[in-house]
Design an enzyme around this catalytic site. Structure first.
Site, mmCIF file in Angstrom:
data_model
loop_
_atom_site.group_PDB
_atom_site.id
_atom_site.type_symbol
_atom_site.label_atom_id
_atom_site.label_comp_id
_atom_site.label_asym_id
_atom_site.label_seq_id
_atom_site.Cartn_x
_atom_site.Cartn_y
_atom_site.Cartn_z
ATOM 1 N N ASN A 125 -0.385 0.556 -6.426
ATOM 2 C CA ASN A 125 -1.505 1.077 -6.604
ATOM 3 C C ASN A 125 -2.658 -0.137 -6.913
ATOM 4 O O ASN A 125 -2.195 -1.006 -7.571
ATOM 5 C CB ASN A 125 -1.391 2.004 -8.003
ATOM 6 C CG ASN A 125 -2.672 2.579 -8.378
ATOM 7 O OD1 ASN A 125 -3.247 1.763 -9.522
ATOM 8 N ND2 ASN A 125 -3.192 3.891 -7.907
ATOM 9 N N CYS A 158 -1.042 7.362 -3.780
ATOM 10 C CA CYS A 158 -1.683 8.175 -4.762
ATOM 11 C C CYS A 158 -2.865 8.877 -4.488
ATOM 12 O O CYS A 158 -3.380 9.833 -5.402
ATOM 13 C CB CYS A 158 -1.746 7.324 -6.083
ATOM 14 S SG CYS A 158 -2.986 5.971 -5.767
#
Length: 405
Positions: A125, A158
């Site tokens: 991420n 995500c």
């Protein structure tokens, strides 16, 4: 050189991007490279071992303690011409930058020899990638010369958009092919530079004193400890000359070697080496006979009920080492037998005073008989560190060799 002669080790850590690494593996395999893979337990949550085996023809390595895999952290590094970590998670990057080696994947980095490319393709991420801890770890790894394939900007698993996306497979393949044919740019750690500049003499095994043309007396020294030390120090980059009894165990790794038989032979070879070379350290492990025999010509008759042998006291050769090489660091070994603490201290103190040892390693025959590898590592003040394995002893000696007195 054909790609068939090039070996690539690919390490997969736990990320959804593992599926992209399958494309990398497939492309490299089709190009003729030999591929082996190591998968973390978490990576197996994203991709199956059967998929990897189908792509490479080799079952992935997933358990460092599986039968036949105990030495994989060493053997795989020797085998590989290039190591690729893809995907590399924030957890993995931060762990190896901190020097942590608590599984096969991180231990492979710690045991890497800095002679071959080590390439890392991060995947995580954006916030994890840009976190100060991760960025600091990446900077540290780059300072070692580790190749970091900068992440791409795009839509992440995500749902966010930003840095952290694994580089596209075709770009990773191109980067691997570019680097596998080039010399490594890895920076050797300071300790390795120190190690490679050191020349060490290790003496090993027991002398054999002939009684007649057939018979002789000797001792129980096998030379196993010395051979192990020679292997470990050579592996660490130290130049080792191994002076060994013909009947003793020899190291398996490359080292200069000279053999001996009798006390007189050992004396001649030892003095010759000390006069020819300036060793940084001498590790005196050889079990040298305290007495020589007045040798009888031919073969003694076995008819008499008793015979008498004349024994002559030998000079302590360890006492000559510092006289011949004053700047040499000397590590002496003292084997005792069921000795009290007082006796041990007296024996060790004598080695310091008479041989001018810098360190003395003591062990006792009673421990050896009970299959215990117990050692005491003494400094000149007679303070000692208790060591419970040959592995720990080899590391202690390595640190002693590479440090400055």
């Amino acid at each position: 050189m054909s790609n068939l002669n090039k070996n690539i080790l690919i390490i997969l850590t736990g990320s959804i991007a593992c599926y992209k690494t399958c494309s990398v593996i497939s492309a490299l395999h089709q190009k003729g490279y030999q591929i082996k893979t190591v998968l973390s337990p978490s990576s197996l949550q994203f991709i199956g071992a059967a998929t990897i085996e189908g792509l490479t023809g080799n079952a992935p390595i997933t358990d460092m303690y599986a039968k036949g895999s105990i030495m994989d952290h060493i053997n795989l590094n020797r085998w590989a011409d290039l190591v690729l970590v893809a995907p590399a998670t924030a957890n993995y990057i931060n762990k190896i930058a901190a020097g942590i080696g608590d599984d096969l994947l991180t231990t492979l980095f710690l045991s890497h020899d800095f002679k071959k490319p080590f390439v890392i393709a991060p995947a995580m991420n954006t916030k994890m990638y840009l976190h100060p801890a991760t960025q600091e770890s990446i900077t540290k790894l780059k300072s070692y010369g580790i190749e970091i394939l900068e992440t791409a900007s795009g839509v992440l698993a995500c749902g966010e958009v930003g840095y952290g996306k694994l580089l596209d497979p075709q770009l990773i393949v191109a980067e691997v092919e570019k680097r596998i044919s080039q010399p490594s740019s890895l920076t050797k750690p300071m300790t390795e530079d120190k190690a490679m500049s050191k020349k060490v003499l290790i003496t090993s095994g027991g002398t054999t004193e002939p009684i007649d043309d057939i018979r002789s007396i000797t001792n129980t020294s096998t030379g196993k400890t010395a051979a192990y030390l020679a292997n470990q120090l050579t592996e660490a980059g130290i130049q080792v000359h191994f002076l060994y009894a013909k009947s003793s165990v020899r190291p398996s790794l490359a080292a200069e070697m000279t053999n001996f038989t009798t006390y007189a032979d050992f004396n001649e070879k030892l003095v010759g080496l000390l006069q020819r070379y300036q060793f940084d350290t001498v590790i005196q492990l050889a079990a040298v006979s305290d007495y020589s025999i007045a040798r009888q010509p031919g073969k003694l008759s076995s008819e008499p009920e008793e015979i008498q042998l004349s024994l002559k006291k030998n000079e302590k050769l360890i006492n000559r080492i510092k006289a011949l090489n004053p700047r040499t660091k000397l590590i002496g070994f003292k084997l005792t037998s069921s000795a009290t603490e007082k006796v041990i201290e007296e024996k060790v103190k004598k080695l310091f005073s008479e041989a001018n040892c810098d360190y003395v390693v003591q062990n006792d025959w009673s421990d050896i008989q009970n299959n215990k590898r117990m050692f005491k590592f003494f400094d000149p003040t007679l303070k000692f560190e208790e060591i419970s394995s040959v592995e720990h002893l080899s590391y202690k000696i390595f640190k002693t060799i590479t440090e400055t007195l």
